[in-house]
Each structure stands twice: as structure tokens, then as C-alpha cells.
Enzyme design. Sequence first.
Site, PDB file in Angstrom:
ATOM      1  N   GLY A 285      -0.905  12.166 -11.928  1.00  0.00           N
ATOM      2  CA  GLY A 285      -1.282  11.426 -13.125  1.00  0.00           C
ATOM      3  C   GLY A 285      -0.975   9.941 -12.978  1.00  0.00           C
ATOM      4  N   SER A 286      -0.493   9.330 -14.047  1.00  0.00           N
ATOM      5  CA  SER A 286      -0.347   7.872 -14.085  1.00  0.00           C
ATOM      6  C   SER A 286       0.726   7.319 -13.159  1.00  0.00           C
ATOM      7  CB  SER A 286      -0.058   7.415 -15.513  1.00  0.00           C
ATOM      8  OG  SER A 286      -1.165   7.702 -16.347  1.00  0.00           O
TER       9      SER A 286
END
Length: 698
Positions: A285-286
Amino acid sequence: MKKRIGFVFLCTAVLISLLVIRVFWVQFIQGEELQGKAINNRLRDIEVKAKRGVIYDSNGSPLAISVSTGSIYAVPAQLKDKDKLEETATKLSEILEMDKNKVEEKLKKNVAFEWIKRRVPDEKIKELKELKLKGVSFVEENQRYYPKGKLAAHVLGFAGIDNQGLNGLELSYDSVLRGVSGKIMIEYDALNREIPNALHQYVMPRDGHSLYLTIDETIQYIVERELDNVIKLKQAKAAAIIVMDIKTGSILAMANRPVFDPNNYADFDNSSWRNFAISDAYEPGSTFKPVTAAAVLEEKVVKKNDRFYCPGYIKVGKDKIKCWKHQGHGSQDFVEGVQNSCNPVFVSSGLKLGKEDFYKYLLGFEFGKKTGIELPGEATGILVPKSRAKDIDLGSMSMGQANAVTPIQLVRAISAIANDGWLMKPRLVKEIRDYEGKLIKKIEPEPIQQVISKETSDELKEILESVVSEGTGSNAKIEGYKIAGKTGTAQKILPGGGYSRSEYIASFTGFAPANDPQIACLVVVDSPKGVYFGGQVAAPVFQGIVRDTLRYLNVPAEITKEEKKEEKVIIPDIKSLKMNAAIDKLKKAGLKYQKQGEGEEILLTLPPVGTQVNKGSNVLIYTKDKSSNMVVVPDLKDTTIREASSILSKLELKIAAQGSGLASLQEPLPGTKVEKGTTVTIRFTPLNQENVEETMGP
């Protein structure tokens, strides 16, 4: 007659010649071989295991040692008497708490040597020795002991009953730690009785070498303390944390949950033996976005002040990729996009970079490849094949989806970004020494390659520091230090494909101090219950670890409490004023403002009237807007149940309170537009309870 005598003489001569030849053959040709067989028939070898080398932490504190323990064996050939055998079996089973029938089976075996029980407590050994049981003997063995229990269990691994490494460093360095076994040779007669004062030989074992790790026991303890706290609070399925020395690639701490005790590893489910930090691949993810940022800044396809617009999504061909903030971030520059963890900013940047250059950096940071850390079971991760990657894949990869990485790969990449772009090989062992302490081998830090320039590294340090100081990573702030980092919240991949809508991986990765990085840390929490955002679940864990680690390492703080205090002002009462007059009054007080709603009648301000704040703080003005059925959810952090209820009722929102004390988290998030009448769920935490959950974030 003479013929008969001559025939007999000839036969006798031939027979004697054959006997002489046979004697010569046996004595001189086969003599050495037969002598060896005779000795082997008379001698019994009892292996004496060497002591495994000690495993020390970086400061010389022992984490794995060998202790002496008694074991019991039998020579079944000495127990031919049935009554004696049964009597011996009874006494052994009673003292050793074993099944009598199983002991009898061992004593009846047609073998020269049979273990009865190994690793027996000293008091039981003493009791049996006093009985002087025929055919029963004792030998000293070495048993592996882990004095710190579960501490660093996944790094150390464990050794089996035969002194063999079975997991972790115990397995990876088994040939180094094991040493060379010795033996005791005892002579027996034809009836398998030990011959008194006969040939005995003792070959001494050669003890194994010792390992000195890069693991620091104190930092490891800090990490495991925080792991236990977050698992208890969030009831997560699993979690992993790694702390790395940025400049050398040394692993200062590595821990996972669930965990096991290596002293009793067989009592734990073998799934707990798995080292999540190196063996499990997940979509980051981020927390992967710093890698994308490093690539686009290095290739100069994006500059810090380039503008982007986020309406809440971005179209890639026929597909649409949503931003985590559904109403969008609006107009922002690249730095603000990183601070906001805005998906469209990274998708757009990745597409500008292009597939060729994206894969150049993906492979440059060595994703999709083992790091070479000295532990068994390391995974390579999973990358979208370059030949099959389309624009939608490139967009997804740019924001941390589609590719699966291991925690060790990700923390190494973040360390490289902080280390002037230099990618280091992770290491757990720094020295190998013999049992006398003499240095056998020193394992030096190993640079792999420089992936980005120092200039890009410096630029990105500044950007990632702003993520913590101004963006979604605010829960990782540490007083006195500049912290750089990135939050991450990723949907879990379902076994059959697609993404889960109920389970997430919350993570945070970063380094400190941001302007002179010393350590990098990655926190990964699998399937936390309730609020699952990385900025809320993992960032506070990162904060606790890095704060205590920096203090332990005597890294000096740059900002002190004695610094000049900011000027304080009181929020004035503006509720009865018209909007323009209210704004003027706030400006005169040195305060900024932000209007929520299109109406002119002021409902309330946040922070409330009379609150003391720093000069220059932002005040939210909520207005009564009859033309709209939508309202912006306020930030209710640190309010009491009564205060929160009063604020929400004025905005025509409902409250669902959980717990008591002050508000620590809420759903929906602050700033979210919802319909009037929506219920806001708020968790309240007692004042004396450590609050590891603060504001919501991506």
C-alpha cells in the site's frame, strides 16, 4: 602299500600347504581387517556431542547457550534375565514417569545401545545412580537453553534434542555452531559385559564457534513490548517489526507475533515458528509510495512544486482508481500529494515515469529478489511481470498495489532512501569467534548499489519529514526529533483473488532523525480489529519504538522543551456576530479560520470558545446551512462525552460512545461529509490509559 602311504603323505602335504596358505592369508593379508572387526565387536562407541557455540547480542549478552544435562541409556544384552529386566523396567518407569511397557520394549531390543530417556533432571539422575541398575548407564549431554525466553525467538530459531539447528540462525549457522562430536569407547566381552580395566578411549569433542549478532537486546525488548501492546489493543492476527541501522544494514531488532518459546518450541503450533518479517509477502500500500517518489524525482519527470488535481479518483484508460479520500484532495502540489498520501498523485506520477523506468527502480531496490539475510525461509516477493504490465498495472504499482513485497525488502528500500541512495545488504551476524574468544571471521557491512543520488535522497528526506510534521503521519511525531515516514493501509488479497473488504494491513515505515538518519523502522499489523488505518494503528507503535531507541542510542535531541514558547491566545466568542465581523475578530486575535457550510449563522467553533491555543492556529467555523442536507464531521479528539455530544447535536449528528474518558478515535473521519442524522462512533480512552490511537489517516 607304498602307494597308499605315498598318497596319504601327498594328501597330508597338500592339506598342510593349504592350511599354511590360509594362515598366511588370514594373518598377513586379512589380518588388519579382521583385527578391526574384532575390536569393533568388543568396543561400544558412545557419541559425546560438542557444546554448541553461544549466540550473543551486539553487546555480548548471551541469547542462546548450552547447559549440561544427564541422559540415560541401556545395554540390552546385559539384561537377559527376565525377572531382572522386569524389575529394572519397573524402577525406571516409576522414577522417569514413563510407561512401563514402553521401557520394557526398549530393554528387550536386540541392539548394543538404546536411549531410555534424554535430558533428565539432575535429581532423577542421582536417584537412579543410587540404585546401580545393571545394564543402565548415564552420559552427560548438552542442552540448548535460551535465557531470555521468547525474546528474538524468530531470529534465534531453536535446536533439536540431537544438538542440531532446526530453525532461525541455529539452522543457518548450524555447521559453525555445532562443533565436532567426540566419543567414548568401552570394551566388552563375548557376553556383552564391560571388561574392568580394559581398553577405554575418550575422544574429546571440539566445541562450536560463537556468533555475535547485530541485534541489540535492549532495542529488541522495546520492539517486543510495543508488539505485545498493539496485538492486545487491536486483536490483530499477526504483526512484524524491523529496526535497521541505516548506514550498515545491521538489523538492530526483528520480531513477530504470534511468537513461541524456543526452550519449548514443540509446545507451540508450528505456524508460530514462521518469520513473518522475511517469509510473508504482502501488498504494501502507501508505504511503497516513497519508492515511487524516489524514482520520479530522480528521473526529474516530477518536481516538488508540480501541481495535481484530485477529484477523488483518476481514470487510467477505461478503468478508474479511487483515492482513499472519496471527496478528493482538490488542487495540490507534489509535496502536498505525498503528505496527503493521495493516490491520483502517485498514479499520475508513475504513468509519467513510464514502465521502463519504473521497473528500473523497482529492480534497482531489489524487489522480487531475496535480500540475502542470514535466515532460512526468505521469500522473494511477487512482481507483475514487466512483459505483461499495462498502464492500469503501472498505476496500481505506483501506489503500492499489484506487487507483493516482504517487510525486510521494504525496510531496506526505505533505509536506502535515507542512506544517500545506497542499498545495503541486511546482516544479523557481525562476528564469529571460537570457544576461547578468538576472532574467526568478521562480517563487514556490504553496500549493494546506489539506487538514487544524494540530491534526490536529501529532497525526499525533507518531503517525508513533512508527512509526519504536516501530513498523515502526525502520530509518529517525537518531541525533540525530526521524523520522516509514510503511513500505509492496504486491503488484504483474498486467496482466490481480489481484495478483502473487511481485513486490512496497517503499516508505517520511516527513519530518524530525518536530517541525519540513524535508524529505520517498519511496523506491519495484519488485520487489526476496529479502526485499521496505518496512521492510527502502526504510527503510534513506530513512535514508541523510535523514541525509546533514539534515547537509548544517545542520539541528541535537536529541539528542547526550553525553546522559546509560542504565544498563546484565547479563542473569542463570535457566535452572535455576523460572518464578516466574526472573521475580523479572529484575525485581530492572530487566528486563522476555515468555514464549514454555506450559511451565515454561526453554530459553533472548534476548538470551542475560551480555549487557549497557539497564535496562528486554525479555527473551524461551523455554520447553519438549511439548503444542504450534508455536514462536515468535526475532529472530536480529546473531548469528553458531554462535549462531543453537545458539538454533534448542534450539527444535527448523532453519537455512539464507546468507553469513557477523552475521545481518542472516531468514525467517520474528521473532515468527511455526511448526511445530517448520521451516527458518529467515538471511542473514549481513560486519562491514565496509554493512548496508541489518535487521529485517523490513510
